[in-house]
Design a protein around this motif. Structure first.
Motif, mmCIF file in Angstrom:
data_model
loop_
_atom_site.group_PDB
_atom_site.id
_atom_site.type_symbol
_atom_site.label_atom_id
_atom_site.label_comp_id
_atom_site.label_asym_id
_atom_site.label_seq_id
_atom_site.Cartn_x
_atom_site.Cartn_y
_atom_site.Cartn_z
ATOM 1 N N VAL A 5 8.576 -16.687 -0.589
ATOM 2 C CA VAL A 5 8.670 -15.235 -0.799
ATOM 3 C C VAL A 5 7.521 -14.749 -1.688
ATOM 4 C CG1 VAL A 5 10.078 -13.404 -1.820
ATOM 5 C CG2 VAL A 5 11.157 -15.166 -0.424
ATOM 6 N N VAL A 6 7.237 -15.486 -2.746
ATOM 7 C CA VAL A 6 6.129 -15.119 -3.631
ATOM 8 C C VAL A 6 4.823 -15.095 -2.861
ATOM 9 C CG1 VAL A 6 4.758 -15.922 -5.600
ATOM 10 C CG2 VAL A 6 7.242 -15.917 -5.739
ATOM 11 N N ARG A 7 4.587 -16.107 -2.048
ATOM 12 C CA ARG A 7 3.362 -16.162 -1.244
ATOM 13 C C ARG A 7 3.274 -14.988 -0.275
ATOM 14 N NH1 ARG A 7 3.472 -22.579 0.261
ATOM 15 N NH2 ARG A 7 2.657 -23.329 -1.737
ATOM 16 N N LEU A 8 4.382 -14.694 0.386
ATOM 17 C CA LEU A 8 4.383 -13.580 1.339
ATOM 18 C C LEU A 8 4.141 -12.244 0.649
ATOM 19 C CD1 LEU A 8 7.300 -14.567 3.749
ATOM 20 C CD2 LEU A 8 4.855 -14.468 4.271
ATOM 21 N N VAL A 9 4.718 -12.068 -0.527
ATOM 22 C CA VAL A 9 4.518 -10.823 -1.276
ATOM 23 C C VAL A 9 3.053 -10.677 -1.684
ATOM 24 C CG1 VAL A 9 5.045 -9.660 -3.452
ATOM 25 C CG2 VAL A 9 6.893 -10.570 -2.046
ATOM 26 N N ILE A 10 2.454 -11.753 -2.174
ATOM 27 C CA ILE A 10 1.054 -11.695 -2.607
ATOM 28 C C ILE A 10 0.134 -11.407 -1.430
ATOM 29 C CG2 ILE A 10 -0.867 -13.066 -3.517
ATOM 30 C CD1 ILE A 10 1.224 -14.460 -5.327
ATOM 31 N N VAL A 11 0.287 -12.160 -0.355
ATOM 32 C CA VAL A 11 -0.574 -11.963 0.817
ATOM 33 C C VAL A 11 -0.318 -10.596 1.448
ATOM 34 C CG1 VAL A 11 -1.080 -12.818 3.147
ATOM 35 C CG2 VAL A 11 -0.857 -14.425 1.250
ATOM 36 N N GLY A 12 0.946 -10.200 1.538
ATOM 37 C CA GLY A 12 1.272 -8.893 2.102
ATOM 38 C C GLY A 12 0.709 -7.743 1.281
ATOM 39 N N ALA A 13 0.819 -7.851 -0.037
ATOM 40 C CA ALA A 13 0.279 -6.795 -0.903
ATOM 41 C C ALA A 13 -1.236 -6.738 -0.805
ATOM 42 C CB ALA A 13 0.709 -7.035 -2.350
ATOM 43 N N LEU A 15 -3.129 -7.684 1.785
ATOM 44 C CA LEU A 15 -3.510 -7.137 3.092
ATOM 45 C C LEU A 15 -3.198 -5.649 3.207
ATOM 46 C CD1 LEU A 15 -2.490 -10.036 5.504
ATOM 47 C CD2 LEU A 15 -4.791 -9.356 4.775
ATOM 48 N N ALA A 16 -2.082 -5.225 2.635
ATOM 49 C CA ALA A 16 -1.750 -3.796 2.642
ATOM 50 C C ALA A 16 -2.782 -3.001 1.847
ATOM 51 C CB ALA A 16 -0.346 -3.576 2.080
ATOM 52 N N THR A 17 -3.184 -3.528 0.705
ATOM 53 C CA THR A 17 -4.201 -2.857 -0.104
ATOM 54 C C THR A 17 -5.529 -2.811 0.628
ATOM 55 O OG1 THR A 17 -3.106 -3.587 -2.119
ATOM 56 C CG2 THR A 17 -5.403 -2.904 -2.318
ATOM 57 N N LEU A 18 -5.902 -3.914 1.246
ATOM 58 C CA LEU A 18 -7.154 -3.952 2.000
ATOM 59 C C LEU A 18 -7.135 -2.954 3.152
ATOM 60 C CD1 LEU A 18 -9.893 -5.299 2.341
ATOM 61 C CD2 LEU A 18 -8.775 -7.029 3.740
ATOM 62 N N THR A 19 -6.029 -2.865 3.851
ATOM 63 C CA THR A 19 -5.893 -1.900 4.942
ATOM 64 C C THR A 19 -5.981 -0.477 4.426
ATOM 65 O OG1 THR A 19 -4.489 -3.467 6.135
ATOM 66 C CG2 THR A 19 -4.395 -1.170 6.841
ATOM 67 N N THR A 61 -7.038 -11.219 -4.451
ATOM 68 C CA THR A 61 -5.774 -11.652 -3.864
ATOM 69 C C THR A 61 -5.693 -13.178 -3.847
ATOM 70 O OG1 THR A 61 -5.732 -9.670 -2.486
ATOM 71 C CG2 THR A 61 -4.289 -11.479 -1.823
ATOM 72 N N ALA A 62 -6.804 -13.841 -3.520
ATOM 73 C CA ALA A 62 -6.827 -15.310 -3.527
ATOM 74 C C ALA A 62 -6.603 -15.853 -4.935
ATOM 75 C CB ALA A 62 -8.160 -15.807 -2.966
ATOM 76 N N LEU A 63 -7.155 -15.186 -5.927
ATOM 77 C CA LEU A 63 -6.956 -15.605 -7.317
ATOM 78 C C LEU A 63 -5.484 -15.461 -7.716
ATOM 79 C CD1 LEU A 63 -8.783 -16.668 -9.565
ATOM 80 C CD2 LEU A 63 -9.054 -14.330 -10.335
ATOM 81 N N LEU A 64 -4.869 -14.370 -7.314
ATOM 82 C CA LEU A 64 -3.447 -14.159 -7.590
ATOM 83 C C LEU A 64 -2.599 -15.215 -6.877
ATOM 84 C CD1 LEU A 64 -1.741 -12.073 -9.165
ATOM 85 C CD2 LEU A 64 -1.496 -10.812 -7.038
ATOM 86 N N TYR A 65 -2.973 -15.548 -5.643
ATOM 87 C CA TYR A 65 -2.270 -16.584 -4.880
ATOM 88 C C TYR A 65 -2.427 -17.937 -5.568
ATOM 89 C CZ TYR A 65 -0.679 -19.227 -0.812
ATOM 90 O OH TYR A 65 0.005 -20.061 0.037
ATOM 91 N N VAL A 109 -9.939 -0.174 -7.811
ATOM 92 C CA VAL A 109 -9.742 -0.238 -9.266
ATOM 93 C C VAL A 109 -8.252 -0.332 -9.590
ATOM 94 C CG1 VAL A 109 -10.001 1.062 -11.420
ATOM 95 C CG2 VAL A 109 -11.920 0.892 -9.833
ATOM 96 N N LEU A 110 -7.435 0.456 -8.901
ATOM 97 C CA LEU A 110 -5.986 0.374 -9.121
ATOM 98 C C LEU A 110 -5.448 -1.006 -8.754
ATOM 99 C CD1 LEU A 110 -4.837 3.887 -7.874
ATOM 100 C CD2 LEU A 110 -4.933 3.051 -10.223
ATOM 101 N N TRP A 111 -5.953 -1.592 -7.672
ATOM 102 C CA TRP A 111 -5.531 -2.930 -7.257
ATOM 103 C C TRP A 111 -5.892 -3.958 -8.337
ATOM 104 C CZ3 TRP A 111 -2.395 -5.802 -4.705
ATOM 105 C CH2 TRP A 111 -2.686 -7.133 -4.437
ATOM 106 N N VAL A 112 -7.103 -3.877 -8.872
ATOM 107 C CA VAL A 112 -7.519 -4.815 -9.915
ATOM 108 C C VAL A 112 -6.612 -4.683 -11.134
ATOM 109 C CG1 VAL A 112 -9.385 -5.417 -11.520
ATOM 110 C CG2 VAL A 112 -9.908 -4.927 -9.151
#
Length: 143
Positions: A5-13, A15-19, A61-65, A109-112
């Motif tokens: 779940v943690v992995r999916l949340v990180i990757v999903g967030a 990708l959503a931010t990138l989109t 995102t990779a760093l957070l993962y 900037v908000l994502w960072v």
């Protein structure tokens, strides 16, 4: 299950931010113009800027993962602290350019800042848990 779940949340967030960043970069209204006379006539898509922000978002995102998504979590606080040492100067630098910045830059900037806040909470929680467990098990050394 919890790690998945943690992995999916990180990757999903991420990708959503990138989109969201790419979609905002396509909207001509999200750019600043000094004059209101035909601002859209001479507009050119900032491909290099959007590509740089997209790459930075993927790296963050990779760093957070890496901090929260490893199979053996171990000491999250050590990995999180190293990630904070990397992201704190980076966020300081990218935040300097927010005046008249396009919308996609502001979203980045908000994502960072969100990544840094997540890492700070993770570092604090993991560090406190680690200190508490060392204290109650008595595995600390006196110098």
């Amino acid at each position: 299950m919890r790690l998945r779940v943690v992995r999916l949340v990180i990757v999903g967030a991420g990708l959503a931010t990138l989109t969201w960043i790419v979609a905002t970069s396509l909207d001509r209204r999200s750019y600043f113009y000094y004059r209101f006379q035909d601002p859209y006539g001479q507009w050119e898509y900032p491909t290099a800027g959007v590509a740089m922000v997209a790459f930075a978002t993927l790296c963050e995102t990779a760093l957070l993962y890496f901090v929260f998504g490893l199979a053996k979590p171990g000491r999250v606080w050590t990995r999180g602290f190293v990630a904070l040492l990397i992201l704190a100067p980076w966020s300081w630098w990218v935040s300097e350019f927010i005046v008249h910045a396009p919308g996609y830059w502001l979203l980045h900037v908000l994502w960072v800042w969100l990544v840094i806040a997540s890492l700070a909470v993770g570092v604090a929680a993991s560090g406190l848990q680690h200190a508490w467990l060392r204290t109650i098990t008595g595995r600390h050394k006196h110098a």
